[in-house]
Design a protein around this motif. Sequence first.
Motif, mmCIF file in Angstrom:
data_model
loop_
_atom_site.group_PDB
_atom_site.id
_atom_site.type_symbol
_atom_site.label_atom_id
_atom_site.label_comp_id
_atom_site.label_asym_id
_atom_site.label_seq_id
_atom_site.Cartn_x
_atom_site.Cartn_y
_atom_site.Cartn_z
ATOM 1 N N ASP A 89 45.908 158.362 -19.365
ATOM 2 C CA ASP A 89 46.443 158.592 -20.962
ATOM 3 C C ASP A 89 47.435 159.187 -21.367
ATOM 4 O OD1 ASP A 89 46.813 157.603 -23.754
ATOM 5 O OD2 ASP A 89 44.879 158.333 -23.638
ATOM 6 N N LEU A 90 48.805 158.983 -20.934
ATOM 7 C CA LEU A 90 49.720 159.938 -21.133
ATOM 8 C C LEU A 90 50.167 160.360 -22.210
ATOM 9 C CD1 LEU A 90 51.026 160.526 -17.351
ATOM 10 C CD2 LEU A 90 48.893 162.000 -18.446
ATOM 11 N N GLN A 91 51.130 161.873 -23.036
ATOM 12 C CA GLN A 91 51.013 161.902 -24.339
ATOM 13 C C GLN A 91 52.580 161.383 -23.712
ATOM 14 O OE1 GLN A 91 50.362 161.937 -27.230
ATOM 15 N NE2 GLN A 91 48.074 162.195 -26.561
ATOM 16 N N THR A 92 53.226 160.975 -24.972
ATOM 17 C CA THR A 92 54.714 160.852 -24.656
ATOM 18 C C THR A 92 55.743 162.222 -24.658
ATOM 19 O OG1 THR A 92 55.465 158.283 -25.149
ATOM 20 C CG2 THR A 92 56.829 159.283 -26.071
ATOM 21 N N PRO A 93 56.317 162.327 -23.821
ATOM 22 C CA PRO A 93 56.926 164.144 -23.798
ATOM 23 C C PRO A 93 57.652 163.549 -25.159
ATOM 24 C CG PRO A 93 57.015 162.888 -21.585
ATOM 25 C CD PRO A 93 56.692 162.052 -22.259
ATOM 26 N N SER A 94 57.939 164.856 -25.753
ATOM 27 C CA SER A 94 58.587 164.576 -27.249
ATOM 28 C C SER A 94 60.031 164.186 -26.823
ATOM 29 C CB SER A 94 58.812 166.300 -27.937
ATOM 30 O OG SER A 94 57.500 166.755 -27.776
ATOM 31 N N GLY A 95 60.490 162.995 -27.633
ATOM 32 C CA GLY A 95 61.586 163.326 -27.527
ATOM 33 C C GLY A 95 62.351 162.423 -27.024
ATOM 34 N N ALA A 96 61.298 161.561 -25.634
ATOM 35 C CA ALA A 96 61.970 160.729 -24.185
ATOM 36 C C ALA A 96 61.726 159.241 -25.446
ATOM 37 C CB ALA A 96 61.118 161.358 -23.322
ATOM 38 N N GLU A 97 62.660 158.744 -23.892
ATOM 39 C CA GLU A 97 62.134 157.414 -24.121
ATOM 40 C C GLU A 97 61.705 156.828 -22.799
ATOM 41 O OE1 GLU A 97 65.210 152.985 -23.972
ATOM 42 O OE2 GLU A 97 66.165 154.936 -24.104
ATOM 43 N N ILE A 98 60.194 155.069 -23.519
ATOM 44 C CA ILE A 98 59.813 154.969 -22.612
ATOM 45 C C ILE A 98 60.746 153.673 -21.901
ATOM 46 C CG2 ILE A 98 57.326 154.803 -21.209
ATOM 47 C CD1 ILE A 98 57.534 157.592 -21.330
ATOM 48 N N VAL A 99 60.286 153.577 -20.459
ATOM 49 C CA VAL A 99 60.506 152.029 -20.407
ATOM 50 C C VAL A 99 59.121 151.690 -19.335
ATOM 51 C CG1 VAL A 99 61.918 150.485 -19.278
ATOM 52 C CG2 VAL A 99 62.631 152.330 -20.738
ATOM 53 N N ASN A 100 58.705 150.432 -20.193
ATOM 54 C CA ASN A 100 56.942 150.452 -18.810
ATOM 55 C C ASN A 100 57.669 149.590 -18.271
ATOM 56 O OD1 ASN A 100 55.006 152.610 -20.551
ATOM 57 N ND2 ASN A 100 55.335 150.733 -22.250
ATOM 58 N N ILE A 101 57.234 149.511 -16.385
ATOM 59 C CA ILE A 101 57.671 148.446 -15.695
ATOM 60 C C ILE A 101 56.000 148.326 -15.378
ATOM 61 C CG2 ILE A 101 59.770 149.270 -15.745
ATOM 62 C CD1 ILE A 101 57.622 150.557 -12.615
ATOM 63 N N VAL A 102 55.980 147.036 -13.340
ATOM 64 C CA VAL A 102 54.871 147.426 -13.160
ATOM 65 C C VAL A 102 55.157 147.439 -11.990
ATOM 66 C CG1 VAL A 102 53.088 146.153 -12.787
ATOM 67 C CG2 VAL A 102 53.947 145.785 -15.280
ATOM 68 N N SER A 103 55.716 146.317 -11.306
ATOM 69 C CA SER A 103 55.652 146.063 -9.920
ATOM 70 C C SER A 103 57.462 147.107 -9.298
ATOM 71 C CB SER A 103 56.673 144.781 -9.893
ATOM 72 O OG SER A 103 57.668 144.326 -10.705
ATOM 73 N N THR A 104 57.412 147.318 -8.028
ATOM 74 C CA THR A 104 58.766 147.806 -7.532
ATOM 75 C C THR A 104 59.541 147.393 -8.364
ATOM 76 O OG1 THR A 104 57.636 148.853 -5.702
ATOM 77 C CG2 THR A 104 59.084 148.538 -5.508
ATOM 78 N N SER A 105 60.206 145.795 -7.822
ATOM 79 C CA SER A 105 61.272 145.258 -8.193
ATOM 80 C C SER A 105 61.802 145.722 -9.521
ATOM 81 C CB SER A 105 60.948 144.051 -7.718
ATOM 82 O OG SER A 105 59.725 142.937 -9.152
ATOM 83 N N GLU A 106 60.952 145.377 -10.539
ATOM 84 C CA GLU A 106 61.569 145.902 -12.367
ATOM 85 C C GLU A 106 61.181 147.158 -11.441
ATOM 86 O OE1 GLU A 106 57.495 143.416 -14.264
ATOM 87 O OE2 GLU A 106 57.462 145.025 -14.126
ATOM 88 N N LEU A 107 60.449 147.905 -10.971
ATOM 89 C CA LEU A 107 61.475 149.862 -11.060
ATOM 90 C C LEU A 107 62.601 150.169 -10.449
ATOM 91 C CD1 LEU A 107 60.914 153.078 -11.070
ATOM 92 C CD2 LEU A 107 59.761 152.479 -9.303
ATOM 93 N N LYS A 108 62.804 149.195 -9.754
ATOM 94 C CA LYS A 108 64.455 148.974 -9.002
ATOM 95 C C LYS A 108 65.114 149.037 -9.939
ATOM 96 C CE LYS A 108 67.168 147.105 -5.617
ATOM 97 N NZ LYS A 108 67.693 147.937 -5.643
ATOM 98 N N ALA A 109 65.048 147.451 -10.728
ATOM 99 C CA ALA A 109 66.134 146.782 -11.303
ATOM 100 C C ALA A 109 66.774 147.841 -12.359
ATOM 101 C CB ALA A 109 65.577 145.318 -11.275
ATOM 102 N N GLU A 110 65.697 148.441 -13.255
ATOM 103 C CA GLU A 110 65.757 149.647 -14.383
ATOM 104 C C GLU A 110 66.521 150.924 -13.416
ATOM 105 O OE1 GLU A 110 65.651 149.684 -17.385
ATOM 106 O OE2 GLU A 110 63.941 147.471 -17.374
ATOM 107 N N MET A 111 66.174 151.223 -12.166
ATOM 108 C CA MET A 111 66.680 152.418 -12.498
ATOM 109 C C MET A 111 68.272 152.121 -11.933
ATOM 110 S SD MET A 111 64.144 154.806 -12.553
ATOM 111 C CE MET A 111 65.061 156.266 -11.672
ATOM 112 N N ASP A 112 68.613 151.600 -10.832
ATOM 113 C CA ASP A 112 69.211 150.776 -10.864
ATOM 114 C C ASP A 112 70.952 151.044 -11.624
ATOM 115 O OD1 ASP A 112 68.938 150.785 -8.364
ATOM 116 O OD2 ASP A 112 68.845 148.723 -7.193
ATOM 117 N N SER A 113 70.227 150.113 -12.895
ATOM 118 C CA SER A 113 70.657 149.868 -14.478
ATOM 119 C C SER A 113 71.230 151.542 -14.947
ATOM 120 C CB SER A 113 70.444 148.676 -14.999
ATOM 121 O OG SER A 113 70.828 148.860 -15.947
ATOM 122 N N ARG A 114 70.604 151.575 -14.988
ATOM 123 C CA ARG A 114 70.151 152.613 -16.079
ATOM 124 C C ARG A 114 70.753 154.277 -15.160
ATOM 125 N NH1 ARG A 114 66.858 152.606 -20.519
ATOM 126 N NH2 ARG A 114 65.978 150.374 -21.247
ATOM 127 N N ALA A 115 70.619 154.197 -13.509
ATOM 128 C CA ALA A 115 71.179 155.943 -13.214
ATOM 129 C C ALA A 115 72.943 155.997 -12.938
ATOM 130 C CB ALA A 115 71.519 155.847 -11.743
#
Length: 430
Positions: A255-281
């Motif tokens: 239960d972490l506080q969202t860093p000031s001004g940061a956008e949070i994108v929630n994922i669950v699995s490694t495949s979801e993480l890969k898709a988000e990182m590949d796209s946003r990088a």
Amino acid sequence: MSETANPAGQTPSVAPKHPRNIVVGVSGGIAAYKAAHLVRNLKEHGDDVRVVPTEAALNFVGAATFEALSGHPVSTTVFDAVDEVQHVNIGQHADAVVVAPATADVIARIAAGRADDLLTATVLVATCPVIVVPAMHTEMWFNPATRDNVATLRRRGITVMEPAHGRLTGKDTGPGRLPEPEQIAELVRTRLAGIDINYDWQGLKVLISAGGTQEDLDPVRFIGNRSSGRQGFALAEIASQRGADVTIVAGNTVDLQTPSGAEIVNIVSTSELKAEMDSRARDADIVIMSAAVSDYRPASVASSKMKKGTNDDALSTLHMTENPDILKGLVAAREQGEISQETTIVGFAAETGDEKSSPLELAQAKFQRKGCDVLMANDVSEGKVFGNVNNEGWILTKELEPRTVAHGTKQVVAAQILDVVNEIRHEAGA
């Protein structure tokens, strides 16, 4: 294998050997009530706290509350305790001054160098780290006068914390909300640790993965790890305070506080993480892979809860499939021109060592395999690091010798990592 994550025990941050004198300035905004929680947090970490409110602040929280929490008398005017010259002595003996909340009016008065009450006089006298934490309506925060005043404070070496996004007074929502007391207190402790936080990453886009990924076995169970996401969130907090546009791709976190001004994108699995990182990088200037990624996933996922005591041996024998190497893939994408050549890529290595190699040796070998620009290596054996508020280890770069990161809070460690990233980018002309 477990039905829920099995978190590691949390180690509290180390209290200072000697109480530091911290002045908490409070100005007249609805968020003044949070200052009471800030005072308690600082006191519980072993510091001596003196509260200096404005007259307007006492319309929101009474002097008796601040006196009870701090153990010191509360005054708003330079004409109290004149024989003690408190309008000078309080600032002279402070190890840090934090103004939270800081209204647009108080920010303007500090920027103008005024000393017409005890708080502004204290700030004017102080030669220690000063942290100003704005809280106001969005329109006030974006008003050119406020922006100029904030820029003036930062130019003078005062740390101005980025406000949070969220619910404001009434029905309004937007940037201008006071960050949570725990976030403010951690930033104060980071400054007290001798860490400067320069506002020098304006216009940079920073992409950070954090937390642990989870791989489903069935609708109830999953395979995961002990990562809390604290280090990734600490990196996001410091990057945001340096002025960067920060996006966190977050897996399972505490239960972490969202860093000031940061956008949070929630994922669950490694495949979801890969898709988000590949796209946003593709749009990022700095990519930090601090998430604890599951190296393997179940070869198949049951559509219903697997039962014990049946002929189905799926619970006793798991067939696994290797997950893609996200960090190595990002480096390859940069080499192939899919990501800008100027993008700085940072990895993490959580090692325990084995009978042949130490954690550092294993991390150095991983650094060579991954090809990233910076690698933060940790020894996570015996419950270290995961779930704890402190960290330590080594920062590896293309230099031959690793840089030792001494035991400290994860924000302090984050600041050191980002300083190294800054050095590398300057050397590369980025």
